[in-house]
Design a protein around this motif. Structure first.
Motif, PDB file in Angstrom:
ATOM      1  N   ASP A  83       0.848  -1.188   0.000  1.00  0.00           N
ATOM      2  CA  ASP A  83       0.000   0.000   0.000  1.00  0.00           C
ATOM      3  C   ASP A  83       0.889   1.246   0.000  1.00  0.00           C
ATOM      4  N   VAL A  84       0.495   2.265  -0.742  1.00  0.00           N
ATOM      5  CA  VAL A  84       1.304   3.492  -0.803  1.00  0.00           C
ATOM      6  C   VAL A  84       1.140   4.315   0.464  1.00  0.00           C
ATOM      7  N   MET A  85      -0.102   4.445   0.955  1.00  0.00           N
ATOM      8  CA  MET A  85      -0.379   5.307   2.103  1.00  0.00           C
ATOM      9  C   MET A  85      -0.255   4.514   3.400  1.00  0.00           C
ATOM     10  N   LEU A  86       0.926   4.565   4.019  1.00  0.00           N
ATOM     11  CA  LEU A  86       1.188   3.870   5.270  1.00  0.00           C
ATOM     12  C   LEU A  86       1.446   4.892   6.378  1.00  0.00           C
ATOM     13  N   PRO A  87       1.260   4.516   7.652  1.00  0.00           N
ATOM     14  CA  PRO A  87       1.336   5.491   8.735  1.00  0.00           C
ATOM     15  C   PRO A  87       2.735   6.018   9.033  1.00  0.00           C
ATOM     16  N   ASP A  88       3.781   5.254   8.706  1.00  0.00           N
ATOM     17  CA  ASP A  88       5.133   5.718   9.021  1.00  0.00           C
ATOM     18  C   ASP A  88       5.909   6.105   7.771  1.00  0.00           C
ATOM     19  N   LEU A  89       6.240   5.119   6.947  1.00  0.00           N
ATOM     20  CA  LEU A  89       6.913   5.364   5.678  1.00  0.00           C
ATOM     21  C   LEU A  89       5.925   5.118   4.548  1.00  0.00           C
ATOM     22  N   ASP A  90       5.836   6.044   3.593  1.00  0.00           N
ATOM     23  CA  ASP A  90       4.937   5.757   2.474  1.00  0.00           C
ATOM     24  C   ASP A  90       5.567   4.678   1.594  1.00  0.00           C
ATOM     25  N   GLY A  91       4.747   4.100   0.718  1.00  0.00           N
ATOM     26  CA  GLY A  91       5.217   2.997  -0.107  1.00  0.00           C
ATOM     27  C   GLY A  91       6.399   3.358  -0.983  1.00  0.00           C
ATOM     28  N   PHE A  92       6.427   4.606  -1.499  1.00  0.00           N
ATOM     29  CA  PHE A  92       7.543   5.031  -2.335  1.00  0.00           C
ATOM     30  C   PHE A  92       8.850   4.979  -1.549  1.00  0.00           C
ATOM     31  N   THR A  93       8.820   5.445  -0.300  1.00  0.00           N
ATOM     32  CA  THR A  93      10.016   5.435   0.547  1.00  0.00           C
ATOM     33  C   THR A  93      10.434   4.014   0.879  1.00  0.00           C
ATOM     34  N   VAL A  94       9.451   3.132   1.129  1.00  0.00           N
ATOM     35  CA  VAL A  94       9.767   1.734   1.424  1.00  0.00           C
ATOM     36  C   VAL A  94      10.533   1.103   0.261  1.00  0.00           C
ATOM     37  N   VAL A  95      10.065   1.355  -0.971  1.00  0.00           N
ATOM     38  CA  VAL A  95      10.735   0.770  -2.138  1.00  0.00           C
ATOM     39  C   VAL A  95      12.131   1.354  -2.309  1.00  0.00           C
ATOM     40  N   GLU A  96      12.265   2.657  -2.106  1.00  0.00           N
ATOM     41  CA  GLU A  96      13.591   3.284  -2.226  1.00  0.00           C
ATOM     42  C   GLU A  96      14.570   2.672  -1.221  1.00  0.00           C
ATOM     43  N   LYS A  97      14.110   2.483   0.027  1.00  0.00           N
ATOM     44  CA  LYS A  97      14.975   1.886   1.047  1.00  0.00           C
ATOM     45  C   LYS A  97      15.267   0.431   0.718  1.00  0.00           C
ATOM     46  N   PHE A 123       2.302  -2.028  -6.222  1.00  0.00           N
ATOM     47  CA  PHE A 123       1.710  -0.980  -5.401  1.00  0.00           C
ATOM     48  C   PHE A 123       0.190  -1.072  -5.414  1.00  0.00           C
ATOM     49  N   LEU A 124      -0.417  -0.878  -4.231  1.00  0.00           N
ATOM     50  CA  LEU A 124      -1.854  -0.682  -4.093  1.00  0.00           C
ATOM     51  C   LEU A 124      -2.070   0.735  -3.577  1.00  0.00           C
ATOM     52  N   THR A 125      -2.988   1.469  -4.180  1.00  0.00           N
ATOM     53  CA  THR A 125      -3.214   2.833  -3.718  1.00  0.00           C
ATOM     54  C   THR A 125      -4.562   3.359  -4.183  1.00  0.00           C
ATOM     55  N   ALA A 126      -5.076   4.323  -3.420  1.00  0.00           N
ATOM     56  CA  ALA A 126      -6.298   5.023  -3.817  1.00  0.00           C
ATOM     57  C   ALA A 126      -5.983   6.156  -4.777  1.00  0.00           C
ATOM     58  N   TYR A 144       1.193  -1.342 -10.651  1.00  0.00           N
ATOM     59  CA  TYR A 144       0.506  -0.312  -9.868  1.00  0.00           C
ATOM     60  C   TYR A 144      -0.990  -0.535 -10.033  1.00  0.00           C
ATOM     61  N   VAL A 145      -1.678  -0.867  -8.924  1.00  0.00           N
ATOM     62  CA  VAL A 145      -3.112  -1.149  -8.969  1.00  0.00           C
ATOM     63  C   VAL A 145      -3.831  -0.165  -8.067  1.00  0.00           C
ATOM     64  N   THR A 146      -4.895   0.454  -8.586  1.00  0.00           N
ATOM     65  CA  THR A 146      -5.628   1.461  -7.818  1.00  0.00           C
ATOM     66  C   THR A 146      -6.871   0.853  -7.157  1.00  0.00           C
ATOM     67  N   LYS A 147      -7.205   1.395  -5.992  1.00  0.00           N
ATOM     68  CA  LYS A 147      -8.412   1.006  -5.264  1.00  0.00           C
ATOM     69  C   LYS A 147      -9.581   1.849  -5.765  1.00  0.00           C
TER      70      LYS A 147
END
Length: 275
Positions: A83-97, A123-126, A144-147
Motif C-alpha cells: 500500500d502506498v499510504m502507510l502510517p510511518d513510511l509511504d510505499g515510495f520510501t519503502v521501495v527506495e529503502k 503498489f496498491l493505492t487510492a 501499480y493497482v488502484t483502489k
C-alpha cells in the motif's frame, strides 16, 4: 471464480465470496510463491491475505513500512503487495529503502533468487492520477493497482509479475536456467533431457534450487537433507554434491556449470551470467 471488489476505507463489497472453514485463513501450498501483503487497514490486509492463500500462495502480512522492511530482510518473500499510504513510511520510501539496502547487500533478495536479487513490488493505492502512477513506477515498482480493485485482476497481475521475474512456477516446479525440478512428479530435466536422481540426490537438488544464488554450508545441507541421520558426517555432503555434478554439470552438452563450491563456506547453485 474469485471476484471480490476491494475499496479503500475498509469497505469490501463482495461480488462472490471467499470461504474459509471456521473463519480461519487457508494455508497455501508448500511449492507456491511467498507473498508479503503490506496495508495499514486491517480489513483490507486480512481479506487480501486470506484471498491470496485461497489462491494457493503462502502469505505474510505487515501493517507499516518499517515492519515490512524487517519482514523482507528476515523472510525473503518472492513478491510484495504494498500500500502506498502507510502510517510511518509511504510505499515510495519503502521501495527506495528496499532497493538501496539490496544494492548494499543488507537485504538478500527473494529466497528463490530472481536475477539480480530484484524483489518484485506491486503498489496498491487510492491515488489514481497519472502522475502518481508514474512516481510509483519510477520508484521501482513492477506494477501499480488502484483502489477499488478486483481480487481476480490483482491475482492475475501478481502471477504475471512472478512469471516475468522468474519466480517459482505456479505448479510448484523450480526452474534455474535450463534446469527444472518438479516435486509433484519427482522429475528433473536439464535442457529438456530427463535426469535420473536417487531420492537423496533429488532432495539435495531441491534444497539447492530453493536457495538459488545463496551459499549454503555443509552443516545446513546436512540438517535439511539428512536431518543428521549420518551423525553429522560432513563428508557425505561432499559425496552427494559430486554425484549431482556428474549428472548435471559434466560435459558441454549440459550447458553452463550451475553448482559452485565456495571454499571454506559451502555450495551455491547459481544462474549462469546473462548475455
Amino acid at each position: 471464480m474469485l471476484n471480490v471488489i476491494v475499496r479503500p476505507g475498509g469497505e469490501t463489497p463482495v461480488q462472490g465470496t471467499v470461504t474459509t472453514p471456521g473463519g480461519s485463513t487457508v494455508a497455501g501450498g508448500q511449492g507456491e510463491a511467498f507473498l508479503l501483503v503490506v496495508d495499514d487497514e486491517p480489513n483490507i490486509r486480512e481479506l487480501l491475505a486470506a484471498s491470496l492463500r485461497f489462491s494457493g500462495f503462502r502469505v505474510a502480512s505487515a501493517a507499516s513500512g518499517t515492519e515490512a522492511l524487517e519482514l523482507i530482510a528476515a523472510e525473503r518473500p518472492d513478491l510484495v503487495v504494498l500500500d502506498v499510504m502507510l502510517p510511518d513510511l509511504d510505499g515510495f520510501t519503502v521501495v527506495e529503502k528496499l532497493r538501496e539496502r539490496t544494492s548494499r547487500g543488507q537485504i538478500a533478495g527473494p529466497a528463490h533468487g530472481h536475477p539480480g536479487d530484484h524483489l518484485p513490488v506491486l503498489f496498491l493505492t487510492a491515488k489514481d492520477g497519472v502522475g502518481d502512477k508514474v512516481q510509483g513506477l519510477a520508484a521501482g515498482a513492477d506494477d501499480y493497482v488502484t483502489k477499488p480493485f478486483s481480487l481476480e485482476e490483482l491475482i492475475a497481475r501478481i502471477r504475471a509479475i512472478l512469471r516475468r521475474a522468474g519466480g517459482p512456477a505456479e505448479d510448484g516446479r523450480l526452474v534455474v536456467a535450463d534446469l527444472s525440478l518438479d516435486p509433484a512428479a519427482h522429475e528433473v530435466t536439464r535442457a529438456g533431457t530427463p535426469v535420473a536422481l536417487s531420492p537423496t540426490e533429488f532432495k539435495l537438488l531441491h534444497y539447492l534450487m530453493a536457495n538459488v544464488g545463496r551459499v549454503v554450508s555443509k552443516a545446513q545441507i546436512l540438517d535439511h537433507v539428512w536431518a543428521y541421520d549420518f551423525g553429522g558426517d560432513l563428508s557425505i555432503v561432499e559425496s552427494y554434491i559430486s554425484y549431482l555434478r556428474r549428472k548435471l554439470d559434466s560435459g558441454p552438452a549440459h550447458g553452463p556449470k550451475l553448482i559452485h563450491t565456495v571454499r571454506g563456506i559451502g555450495y551455491a547453485l547459481r544462474r549462469p551470467p546473462q548475455g
